[in-house]
Design a protein around this motif. Structure first.
Motif, PDB file in Angstrom:
ATOM      1  N   ASP A  62     -15.514  -5.032  36.983  1.00  0.00           N
ATOM      2  CA  ASP A  62     -16.202  -5.478  38.194  1.00  0.00           C
ATOM      3  C   ASP A  62     -16.637  -6.916  37.936  1.00  0.00           C
ATOM      4  O   ASP A  62     -17.598  -7.158  37.224  1.00  0.00           O
ATOM      5  CB  ASP A  62     -17.414  -4.582  38.475  1.00  0.00           C
ATOM      6  CG  ASP A  62     -18.130  -4.945  39.765  1.00  0.00           C
ATOM      7  OD1 ASP A  62     -17.809  -5.994  40.369  1.00  0.00           O
ATOM      8  OD2 ASP A  62     -19.026  -4.173  40.169  1.00  0.00           O
ATOM      9  N   GLU A  65     -17.408 -10.331  42.529  1.00  0.00           N
ATOM     10  CA  GLU A  65     -17.082 -11.241  43.636  1.00  0.00           C
ATOM     11  C   GLU A  65     -16.953 -10.484  44.946  1.00  0.00           C
ATOM     12  O   GLU A  65     -16.144 -10.820  45.798  1.00  0.00           O
ATOM     13  CB  GLU A  65     -15.793 -12.015  43.317  1.00  0.00           C
ATOM     14  CG  GLU A  65     -15.974 -12.985  42.159  1.00  0.00           C
ATOM     15  CD  GLU A  65     -14.736 -13.817  41.873  1.00  0.00           C
ATOM     16  OE1 GLU A  65     -13.654 -13.539  42.427  1.00  0.00           O
ATOM     17  OE2 GLU A  65     -14.859 -14.759  41.077  1.00  0.00           O
ATOM     18  N   GLY A  67     -15.754  -7.608  45.427  1.00  0.00           N
ATOM     19  CA  GLY A  67     -14.691  -6.602  45.437  1.00  0.00           C
ATOM     20  C   GLY A  67     -15.235  -5.272  44.939  1.00  0.00           C
ATOM     21  O   GLY A  67     -16.355  -5.172  44.448  1.00  0.00           O
ATOM     22  N   ASP A  68     -14.432  -4.257  45.094  1.00  0.00           N
ATOM     23  CA  ASP A  68     -14.828  -2.948  44.605  1.00  0.00           C
ATOM     24  C   ASP A  68     -14.703  -2.910  43.093  1.00  0.00           C
ATOM     25  O   ASP A  68     -13.951  -3.671  42.500  1.00  0.00           O
ATOM     26  CB  ASP A  68     -13.917  -1.864  45.202  1.00  0.00           C
ATOM     27  CG  ASP A  68     -14.157  -1.672  46.688  1.00  0.00           C
ATOM     28  OD1 ASP A  68     -15.266  -1.992  47.154  1.00  0.00           O
ATOM     29  OD2 ASP A  68     -13.225  -1.213  47.377  1.00  0.00           O
ATOM     30  N   ALA A 122      -3.361  -8.654  40.059  1.00  0.00           N
ATOM     31  CA  ALA A 122      -4.546  -9.500  39.952  1.00  0.00           C
ATOM     32  C   ALA A 122      -4.145 -10.840  39.358  1.00  0.00           C
ATOM     33  O   ALA A 122      -3.143 -10.947  38.649  1.00  0.00           O
ATOM     34  CB  ALA A 122      -5.590  -8.825  39.078  1.00  0.00           C
TER      35      ALA A 122
END
Length: 162
Positions: A62, A65, A67-68, A122
């Protein structure tokens, strides 16, 4: 949820290859929840199961930012491209930071807490964090990839430039 104790280097578990998860149950969900809570409490961006004394292919990331949280069970890198050099640290190595070269982009295949397989691509810092955690699951420590150790001042310069 509970905060788990973080295993520190030179504990042997950090250099061992983790075994695959075969049971997707409440215990796995509880471990994932506790790992996320532990990571946040320690101000980290990722945490792998061996860092909390569990020799299983489980990691959470995590980067904060919006995001999940990314939960990776039995993750594997299936594709990489590009290159990036940047600072890394590790919750199991407090106060140690270094420059590490990693692929800029990564594509992984993993399972979620229910055992469903997914793929994720990513780039940049998120790719770096994911690769760092997957390395942990294979007993590979970031210190083996450091090209240059960084002082606190050098680390702060990186953070100013981001």
């Amino acid at each position: 949820m509970a905060i788990l104790p973080i295993v520190m280097f030179p504990d042997k578990i950090l250099k061992q290859k983790c075994s695959k998860v075969t049971t997707f149950d409440r215990n796995l969900a509880k471990l994932l929840n506790n790992m996320h809570e532990t990571m946040l409490e320690a101000d980290g961006v990722g945490l792998a199961a061996p860092q909390v004394g569990v020799k299983k292919q489980i990691a959470v990331v995590d980067i904060g930012e919006g995001g999940d949280i990314i939960e990776m069970v039995n993750p594997e890198v299936i594709e990489t491209s590009g290159s990036q050099t940047g600072p890394e640290g590790c919750l199991s190595f407090p106060g140690i930071f270094g420059e590490v070269i990693r692929p800029y982009r990564v594509k992984i295949r993993a399972q979620d807490r229910r055992g469903q397989t997914y793929e994720l691509e990513a780039e940049d810092f998120l790719a770096r964090a994911i690769q760092h955690e997957i390395d942990h699951l294979n007993g590979v420590l970031f210190t083996s990839k450091i090209t240059k150790y960084l002082t606190e001042e050098e680390l702060e310069r990186y953070e100013v430039n981001d």
